[in-house]
Design a protein around this motif. Sequence first.
Motif, PDB file in Angstrom:
ATOM      1  N   LEU A   3      21.051  -9.687  33.820  1.00  0.00           N
ATOM      2  CA  LEU A   3      21.686  -8.594  33.104  1.00  0.00           C
ATOM      3  C   LEU A   3      22.273  -9.084  31.783  1.00  0.00           C
ATOM      4  N   GLY A   4      22.955 -10.235  31.892  1.00  0.00           N
ATOM      5  CA  GLY A   4      23.568 -10.806  30.690  1.00  0.00           C
ATOM      6  C   GLY A   4      22.523 -11.069  29.624  1.00  0.00           C
ATOM      7  N   LEU A   7      21.416  -7.865  28.066  1.00  0.00           N
ATOM      8  CA  LEU A   7      22.400  -7.355  27.120  1.00  0.00           C
ATOM      9  C   LEU A   7      22.362  -8.144  25.830  1.00  0.00           C
ATOM     10  N   ALA A  11      21.416  -6.871  22.052  1.00  0.00           N
ATOM     11  CA  ALA A  11      22.331  -6.984  20.922  1.00  0.00           C
ATOM     12  C   ALA A  11      21.708  -7.730  19.765  1.00  0.00           C
ATOM     13  N   CYS A  12      20.474  -8.200  19.931  1.00  0.00           N
ATOM     14  CA  CYS A  12      19.929  -9.104  18.940  1.00  0.00           C
ATOM     15  C   CYS A  12      19.266  -8.438  17.748  1.00  0.00           C
TER      16      CYS A  12
ATOM     17  N   LEU B  49      29.931  -8.623  36.024  1.00  0.00           N
ATOM     18  CA  LEU B  49      29.370  -7.603  35.147  1.00  0.00           C
ATOM     19  C   LEU B  49      30.392  -7.204  34.069  1.00  0.00           C
ATOM     20  N   VAL B  52      30.781  -9.974  31.579  1.00  0.00           N
ATOM     21  CA  VAL B  52      29.652 -10.087  30.647  1.00  0.00           C
ATOM     22  C   VAL B  52      29.688  -8.961  29.627  1.00  0.00           C
ATOM     23  N   ARG B  57      29.541 -10.284  25.863  1.00  0.00           N
ATOM     24  CA  ARG B  57      28.724  -9.520  24.926  1.00  0.00           C
ATOM     25  C   ARG B  57      29.439  -9.314  23.582  1.00  0.00           C
ATOM     26  N   MET B  61      28.060 -10.611  20.059  1.00  0.00           N
ATOM     27  CA  MET B  61      27.785  -9.705  18.951  1.00  0.00           C
ATOM     28  C   MET B  61      28.563 -10.099  17.705  1.00  0.00           C
ATOM     29  N   GLN B  64      26.795 -12.809  16.128  1.00  0.00           N
ATOM     30  CA  GLN B  64      25.598 -12.292  15.464  1.00  0.00           C
ATOM     31  C   GLN B  64      25.955 -11.600  14.138  1.00  0.00           C
TER      32      GLN B  64
END
Lengths: 441, 321
Positions: A3-4, A7, A11-12, B49, B52, B57, B61, B64
């Motif tokens: 899942l990670g 995700l 997001a990439c 979950l 993450v 996340r 991001m 990024q």
Amino acid sequence: MILGTALALAACSAPGGTAGTSTAASTGSATFAGGSPTCGTSPVTLSTYIETGFPLPKNLTDEFTKQYPNVTFKIREDQFAVITQNAPRVLVDDPPDLMRLPQVSGLVKDGLLLNLDPYAKAFGWDKWPASQLEQMRVDADGRRGDGPLYAMGLNFSMTGVFYNKDLAATFGMTEAPKTLADLDAALKKAKDAGITPIVQFNGGATGGLAFPLQGLMASYGDASAINSWIYQKSGATIDTPTNLQAAQHLQQWISSGYFASDVNSIDYATMMSRFIDGKSAFIFDGDWESGNLDQKMPGKVGFFLMPPAQAGGKFGAMSAPLTYGISAKAKHADCAAFFLNWVATNQQARTIDVQVGGSHPMGPADAFMPAVDKNTVTAQTLAAGAQIGADNGAMDFIANATGAIYAKSWTPNLQKLVAGQIDAKGLLTAVQADYKTQIGS
Amino acid sequence: MQKRSTTIRRHREDEAAARFTTDRRRRALRARRLRRGGLALALTAPAVLAYVVFVIRPIAMTVQYSFYKWDGITPSTWAGLSNYVAILHNPELSGSIVNAFTLILFFSFVPVALGLFTANAIRGFATSRLAVVARTVLFLPQIIPLVAAGIMWSWQLSTDGVVNQVFRLLGLGRLARPWLGDFGTALPAVGVIGAWVLFGLCMLLLLAGMTKIDPSLYEAARVDGAGPVREFFSITLPSLRQEVVVCLTVTIIAALASFDIVYIATQGGPGNRTLVPGLEIYYLAFFQRQVGSASALAVVLMLLVLAVVLPLQSLSREGKS
């Protein structure tokens, strides 16, 4: 883990899509088919996003619903700083039909605002004094002052100097200064009489010394040159000889002790409460306070425009519309435009504009004006507005030149000027350098 | 001979049987462990979950975004490392990092030092009701929202605020000043607010640590003729090593990542004197709409915090061994 990874992969892609495949809305345009746009007769709910703390917009929407019962308003309120931060996201995610706007150029560049030119033509806005709408025109390069119209004002405000008549009488100032020298003399007399001459907000993130500074710029120089800088005309600079004279004049006021000693820690509310409590003779502020001052200190407040350097010279003042726009994705654009036109032209709306807002309504120069008591400061600010119109001295605020120039350049540099860490020349050089970086980026 | 071989065979058979049972047992064990592991995984899944989605996340991001030039709305363009280079070359951005390190002095060292002193004093009368009152009163600032603390202190530090009134009462009127609006005092004044907020937490943590120190150590020290100062430095302080490290970690993070107090009290003024990275990130993202630069500064800030805080942790482990 799977899942990670999913995700992370999701997001990439580049944020906001890549430059080639724009996901932003294409610049919207008015949609009405022929004739004048109206609100029709079936029920309409205008989603409206306004600035909290000012009664004017709600008074206007209430009156509008009274006259056009099929139109109601769903109103969301926020502080102006919040609106400034959220404007692009709100215009995309939850597009309002009517919204109080910060500086428009960035929003136009992103294609978030409706082009109002078809409405301007249909309603005859293009026949109003051009200076009223100039600040809300944006050209294809995102420069203001020219090009299609992207917003409209509920009224237009104006700045100058308010003074406490009772305190002024104690140091022998009986009429408004006619030249800058007169004003200098009055400030000195106040200081000698043991009165704090000026209380002005300049603390935290508020660079309120920009008010007297820009007034002084207009006294020494030409208002249109300052507008060119604000509108980001190519080659424009704030670091001009006359602006330097203005900044040096301000620096001299600082070193003469004409400002309250704690000017770097005063916020707007503190300034107002000290002035209303009679703790200082002058403030540099705008006519949005006229109604408030008429209520809190009736008959005790006078107003004058920053006087010119030479007797008989022209007057200049910061003057800006209370800007409202229509989202490019708005559902009821025609009705919103009809409302904006109604605010500028309806007698009842213009009366509310003056009595509640304290500022001059938009619209044709010869339009209806409600009667105002001559002894009020509101009457004086309205008269000053006429003077500015005659001298073509309306300027946008130097703090509006870019989205960040106020918070990130004027404010810290004016605070440094107060603390004696930079001089007048240093102030202008620093701001010009930041301006260039911000425009370049 | 035959008998012997039979014995051997039997022995081998026994061995094989034994091996067979161990194998079976092992396999059963492994299966049970797997089953248990599956259960454990299933139980932790919601937490993993959430972690993450809401921690890993956003961090990924942010990293990024930091490589793009993006205004938050329109399409972005690849910027490589230019956002990071800009941090090094912009004195305003690097200045904010210097300010954050200065704040460590007030947010960490002052509360930990004062906390040690106070906790030691309270330990002296730990059983009396006074200790409970003192503990409660000193911990109170910790439960006040930072925003409320910021507003309260900006009143107290204003031109006519309590602090200046006290100075004037004492005949020290010439020291009175707008503390948060003065270039020399704004950053220390913000620091004082932070020290006041974090002091209670440090004191309580250290006090809790002191209760688990073996009293016989103190008795032994006293028999050897140690005074209260010697007792403190030879017994109390070394025993509190882990608590001190925890206090330092929490408060240093608070200093480097400070936002609320500064935002309420000074908004970074006067003249950027109290600008901190947290505030700068906010200005960059929401006023200048430079999401890329804001993200780059956020990543740098995160790495800085880790670089300062991680070595501290080894300090506490050494203490254990």
